[in-house]
Design a protein around this motif. Structure first.
Motif, PDB file in Angstrom:
ATOM      1  N   ASN A 403      55.245  -6.710  40.720  1.00  0.00           N
ATOM      2  CA  ASN A 403      55.759  -5.852  39.658  1.00  0.00           C
ATOM      3  C   ASN A 403      54.602  -5.461  38.749  1.00  0.00           C
ATOM      4  O   ASN A 403      53.953  -6.321  38.149  1.00  0.00           O
ATOM      5  N   ASP A 505      62.212  -0.554  36.979  1.00  0.00           N
ATOM      6  CA  ASP A 505      61.981  -1.733  36.132  1.00  0.00           C
ATOM      7  C   ASP A 505      62.557  -1.520  34.739  1.00  0.00           C
ATOM      8  O   ASP A 505      63.232  -2.401  34.179  1.00  0.00           O
ATOM      9  N   ILE A 538      65.310  -3.562  43.099  1.00  0.00           N
ATOM     10  CA  ILE A 538      64.170  -4.261  42.493  1.00  0.00           C
ATOM     11  C   ILE A 538      63.243  -4.824  43.575  1.00  0.00           C
ATOM     12  O   ILE A 538      62.014  -4.674  43.506  1.00  0.00           O
ATOM     13  N   ASN A 542      59.378  -3.599  44.239  1.00  0.00           N
ATOM     14  CA  ASN A 542      58.229  -4.505  44.127  1.00  0.00           C
ATOM     15  C   ASN A 542      57.488  -4.650  45.461  1.00  0.00           C
ATOM     16  O   ASN A 542      56.261  -4.809  45.488  1.00  0.00           O
TER      17      ASN A 542
END
Length: 688
Positions: A403, A505, A538, A542
């Protein structure tokens, strides 16, 4: 006082000189140590060489790399010492002066240079250097023979023990060069033509019109897979897929009928079974490119039998010679000799066991279609005999995570120097399992693409259009292309990737903040747990950024690394604003003042401003357009899968093959699934 000085001088002279002691110790043990080190490296490589086939572990990968590079150097270094030392002391074997070096140590090093079956090449580049290895083979055989001839004058009665080991060493080293040559680009491409002819013969009588209407049962019957026991049928289906993979890997094209056949097989599978087929298929390709297993399983087994018998006969002859007690060897040399001989035999036995329980052996066993052989396979399959050798977990099913914002914000706090940093592998923040939900989600997305392709008469232009989708199709279906198309149609795919990564994010942390506030009001703490779509968005976000950093060759070419660095600098500049936003303390992150500050930032070339702009547009779908949060995340997860498929189809096969040396990457599995569904420009489309 003079007496005191003389006493001190005498005491000083009585102290042994450490360097000379160490030198004598090293001169006596240097050859013994490097011989044992060479044996240890061979044992380590044969065990861990196959572990890296299905695991992406940092330590395993780097230790195998270090051992692979060291093994040849240590064996070559040992040969050099042997050539110098062996025969220097031409003591008669009857002489009581013990300490001669056994003549067969030199050919044992040739056996080591032949390498273990489970790893012949560390990377694809090693296969291209087969000619260099061939020249090294000639020089090392000459050095070993020179060392052997020098020991000839010592009249060692056990000199003949070296002869069968010489034969074994030359066979193993020659076999390694042959395998490296076979996996080189030119030779591999030449060998694939026979694979193409076999596929053409198998599918030559399958007209496309018939295949469009053919059921899975009918196809299995046509391919003579119906008489394969059910437990082993997936191996034969995977081998069919592998034959297709070999052709595609050589950058050749296949007839549409073959793609149609593999599509018929895949569409009847669950997502887990489809991924398992690809795992077996990639395991076959790994063996072809990086091991000896695919080659030694054929008629060349005779060479393996000669090697094994040569080592066993040498051990028996040496043991017999030791019993007569007319040798000039010290206890240390005798012990090390036994270790070298037993170690070489154990490695050979382990290699045979690995081959016997490999997918290649099981494929051959069940392909005979004999009741006895089927019973043997079913016994192995049901009881998991030697499961540590026949690992069902052919892929670790994990994807690395990185991230950008959280990594950059914590970067200043990490002052400890680690090995991962020194090796440039510190970008992995965590590893996430590629679970059943994500596999099902990806597989269903690919099936939907394939269905749309079929409905448009399978034209080349529409195939190119489908493969060029990188989020715009999903956004268009939701009728919000006008607001979000700029984020997915950037000329540089990596720019779009970073923009969506930051937006994902920001949206996640903003939704968590809202859910926490609602949970406090409603007294329901379960509201703060992310649902499946959020989790997949997510994790894919990432994962794609991790690929951008560590394996950019798996993504379309662009300036992603430069844009990433610029975005990291922008994150540092806006740390005072980002902190409260990420921690969920600032509900006004999308206010006019905040957006204006990012817009006027001197680092506007970064993806940070674009990410905030996209996040504001995505959140507006809920606050202004009346969308449910779940619908928004469903769209976002579909966008990420579409980006994943776009990246997978715009990368060369050789780049994907590089990932096999560390357990394989999710993007490579997706690329293979797309090819088997006909979603590849290497498919010769003719229309219906």
């Amino acid at each position: 006082m003079n007496g005191a000085r003389a006493g001190n001088l005498k005491s000083y002279m009585d102290i042994p000189k450490v360097p000379e002691t160490v030198e004598r110790l090293w001169n006596g043990w240097e050859l013994r140590v490097v011989m044992l080190l060479s044996l240890f490296l061979q044992m380590f490589l044969i065990i861990c060489g196959r572990i890296r086939k299905y695991t992406a572990g940092f330590w395993i990968g780097n230790l195998v790399w270090l051992a692979y590079l060291s093994a040849d150097w240590v064996a070559t270094f040992s040969l050099g010492i042997l050539a110098q030392k062996i025969g220097d002391s031409e003591t008669n074997c009857i002489n009581s002066n013990r300490g001669s070096i056994p003549a067969f140590w030199a050919p044992v090093l040739l056996v080591h240079l032949g390498g273990p079956d489970t790893i012949t090449a560390y990377s694809m580049e090693d296969n291209e250097l087969w000619l260099r290895h061939l020249l090294v083979l000639g020089s090392q055989v000459a050095v070993a023979f020179y060392a052997f001839t020098r020991s000839w004058w010592s009249e060692d009665p056990l000199l003949f023990v070296a002869i069968p080991i010489f034969v074994a060493g030359i066979i193993k080293y020659g076999e390694r060069n042959w395998v490296l040559r076979s996996a080189s680009s030119k030779q591999y491409r030449n060998s694939v033509y026979s694979e193409m002819n076999e596929l053409r013969e198998k599918f030559g009588n399958f007209p496309n019109s018939e295949l469009f209407e053919m059921t899975h049962t009918q196809l299995v019957e046509k391919l003579r897979l119906s008489d394969i026991i059910p437990q082993a049928r997936f191996l034969h289906e995977a081998y069919l897929f592998f034959q297709m993979f070999r052709v595609l890997f050589a950058d050749l094209v296949l007839a549409e009928s073959i793609h149609l056949a593999t599509h018929i097989i895949l569409k009847e599978k669950s997502a887990m079974d489809a991924f398992k087929l690809v795992e077996v298929e990639m395991g076959f390709m790994y063996d072809v490119l990086y091991t000896k297993l695919e080659k030694v399983r054929s008629s060349r087994v005779i060479f393996r039998a000669i090697t094994f018998l040569g080592l066993v006969s040498a051990l028996l002859a040496f043991s017999l010679g030791m019993s007569k007690n007319n040798h000039a060897y010290s206890t240390a040399e005798i012990t090390i000799s036994y270790l070298l001989l037993y170690g070489a035999i154990v490695i050979e036995i382990y290699s045979v066991v690995v081959l016997l329980f490999s997918d290649w052996a099981m494929l051959w066993l069940t392909g005979l279609r004999k009741p006895l052989f089927n019973f043997v396979y079913q016994t192995i399959y049901s009881t998991q005999i030697l499961s540590f050798l026949h690992n069902d977990k052919r892929w670790e099913s994990r994807m690395a995570q990185h991230n950008l914002i959280s990594f950059q914000r914590s970067k200043g706090k990490l002052t400890r120097i680690s090995l991962k940093k020194l090796l440039g592998k510190s970008n992995i923040q965590s590893l996430k399992d590629v679970g059943a939900d994500l596999k099902e989600f990806i597989f269903q997305h690919l099936l939907d693409k394939q269905t749309r392709y079929n409905l448009r008469m399978r034209t080349p232009d529409f195939l190119h259009e489908i493969l060029s989708e990188r989020g715009d199709h999903v956004i268009g279906l939701e009728e919000c292309l006008g607001n979000l198309d700029w984020s997915v149609k950037h000329p540089d795919f990596n720019e779009s990737l970073l923009t969506w990564h930051i937006a994902t994010d920001i949206c996640y942390h903003d939704d968590v903040r809202k859910n926490v506030a609602e949970a406090k009001n409603d007294g329901d703490a379960n509201n703060i747990h992310p649902n499946r779509e959020i989790k997949m968005s997510i994790e894919l976000s990432n994962y794609m950024v991790y690929l951008l950093l560590d394996y950019p060759f798996l993504l379309p070419r662009g300036i992603g690394k430069e844009r990433y660095n610029q975005t990291c600098s922008a994150v540092d500049d806006g740390a005072d604003l980002l902190g409260p936003i990420i921690s969920g303390q600032d509900p006004s992150w999308d206010s006019y003042e905040t957006m204006l500050r990012f817009e006027n930032s001197p680092r506007k070339v970064s993806a940070l401003w674009a990410g905030f702009k996209l996040a504001k547009s995505l959140q507006a779908l809920v606050t202004q357009n009346g969308w449910e949060t779940k619908r928004k995340w469903e769209m976002m997860s579909q966008v990420w899968v579409e980006m994943l498929t776009y990246a997978a189809s715009h990368c060369g096969w050789k780049d994907h093959a590089q990932t096999l040396t560390r357990g394989g990457e999710l993007v490579s599995h997706v690329h293979l699934l797309m090819a088997h569904l006909g979603l590849s420009e290497q498919c010769l489309t003719t229309g219906r």
